[in-house]
Write a protein that holds these residues in place. Sequence first.
Motif, PDB file in Angstrom:
ATOM      1  N   GLY A  35     -88.794 -62.906 -59.373  1.00 32.75           N
ATOM      2  CA  GLY A  35     -88.860 -61.465 -59.181  1.00 32.75           C
ATOM      3  C   GLY A  35     -88.773 -61.079 -57.726  1.00 32.75           C
ATOM      4  O   GLY A  35     -88.639 -61.939 -56.844  1.00 32.75           O
ATOM      5  N   TYR A  36     -88.832 -59.779 -57.491  1.00 31.47           N
ATOM      6  CA  TYR A  36     -88.988 -59.288 -56.130  1.00 31.47           C
ATOM      7  C   TYR A  36     -89.732 -57.969 -56.140  1.00 31.47           C
ATOM      8  O   TYR A  36     -89.817 -57.291 -57.170  1.00 31.47           O
ATOM      9  CB  TYR A  36     -87.665 -59.181 -55.383  1.00 31.47           C
ATOM     10  N   VAL A  38     -90.871 -54.674 -53.086  1.00 35.71           N
ATOM     11  CA  VAL A  38     -90.190 -53.645 -52.285  1.00 35.71           C
ATOM     12  C   VAL A  38     -89.217 -54.218 -51.250  1.00 35.71           C
ATOM     13  O   VAL A  38     -88.280 -53.537 -50.846  1.00 35.71           O
ATOM     14  CB  VAL A  38     -91.186 -52.681 -51.580  1.00 35.71           C
ATOM     15  N   GLN A  39     -89.425 -55.473 -50.839  1.00 36.26           N
ATOM     16  CA  GLN A  39     -88.493 -56.059 -49.855  1.00 36.26           C
ATOM     17  C   GLN A  39     -87.252 -56.637 -50.530  1.00 36.26           C
ATOM     18  O   GLN A  39     -86.380 -57.200 -49.881  1.00 36.26           O
ATOM     19  CB  GLN A  39     -89.174 -57.169 -49.026  1.00 36.26           C
ATOM     20  N   GLY A  87     -95.269 -60.218 -49.953  1.00 40.81           N
ATOM     21  CA  GLY A  87     -95.035 -61.174 -51.028  1.00 40.81           C
ATOM     22  C   GLY A  87     -96.304 -61.811 -51.566  1.00 40.81           C
ATOM     23  O   GLY A  87     -96.239 -62.742 -52.365  1.00 40.81           O
ATOM     24  N   GLY A  89     -98.203 -60.651 -53.691  1.00 34.11           N
ATOM     25  CA  GLY A  89     -98.250 -60.466 -55.142  1.00 34.11           C
ATOM     26  C   GLY A  89     -98.675 -59.074 -55.543  1.00 34.11           C
ATOM     27  O   GLY A  89     -98.950 -58.221 -54.699  1.00 34.11           O
ATOM     28  N   LYS A  90     -98.716 -58.873 -56.846  1.00 33.95           N
ATOM     29  CA  LYS A  90     -99.061 -57.567 -57.373  1.00 33.95           C
ATOM     30  C   LYS A  90     -99.832 -57.755 -58.670  1.00 33.95           C
ATOM     31  O   LYS A  90     -99.608 -58.716 -59.397  1.00 33.95           O
ATOM     32  CB  LYS A  90     -97.783 -56.801 -57.658  1.00 33.95           C
TER      33      LYS A  90
END
Length: 112
Positions: A35-36, A38-39, A87, A89-90
Motif C-alpha cells: 500500500g501507500y 499520502v506520500q 510511513g 502506519g495508520k
Amino acid sequence: MKKVEMIIRPDKAEYIKGILDEVGAGGVTVTSVMGYGVQKGSLDTYRGSVVPNNLLHKVKIEVVLADDKVDALVDKVCETIKTGAVGDGKIFVSPVENAIRVRTGEKGESVL
Ligand SMILES: Nc1ncnc2c1ncn2[C@@H]1O[C@H](COP(=O)(O)OP(=O)(O)OP(=O)(O)O)[C@@H](O)[C@H]1O
Ligand SMILES: [Mg+2]
C-alpha cells in the motif's frame, strides 16, 4: 465491539503480540499487504512535490475487541512502534455488528 485495523511497518509486527496480551485481546488476524499513504510510496520529494514510486510492503493487523479496550490498544501501539518518520502506519477503527463462534453458535461480545 470495534474492529481495529493497523497497517504498520513489517519490522514492527513482532511488538504486537505483547501489546494484545496486555490489552486482553482474544485473537488477531495478520496479513502481508502492499500500500501507500499520502506520500504515494515515495521516499523522496522533487521540487516540493512527492515523486510517486511504488507500493510498499506493510503488515495489516486486524483485531476485534470490546469498545472500552480500543483506546488502550491504539495508544500502546502508537507509543511502541512510532519512529517519527513518514510511513509509520495508520490505524482505522470501525464498528462491528456481531461476532459468532462457529464451534458453538454463540453470538456477541462473549465470543471475543
Ligand atoms: N486512506 C487510506 N486508506 C487505506 N489505506 C491506507 C490509507 N492511508 C494509508 N493506508 C495504508 O497505510 C499504510 C501506511 O500509511 P502511512 O503510514 O504512509 O500513512 P500516511 O497518512 O502517509 O502517514 P505518514 O505521513 O506518517 O506517512 C499505507 O502503506 C497503506 O497501506
Ligand atoms: Mg505515508
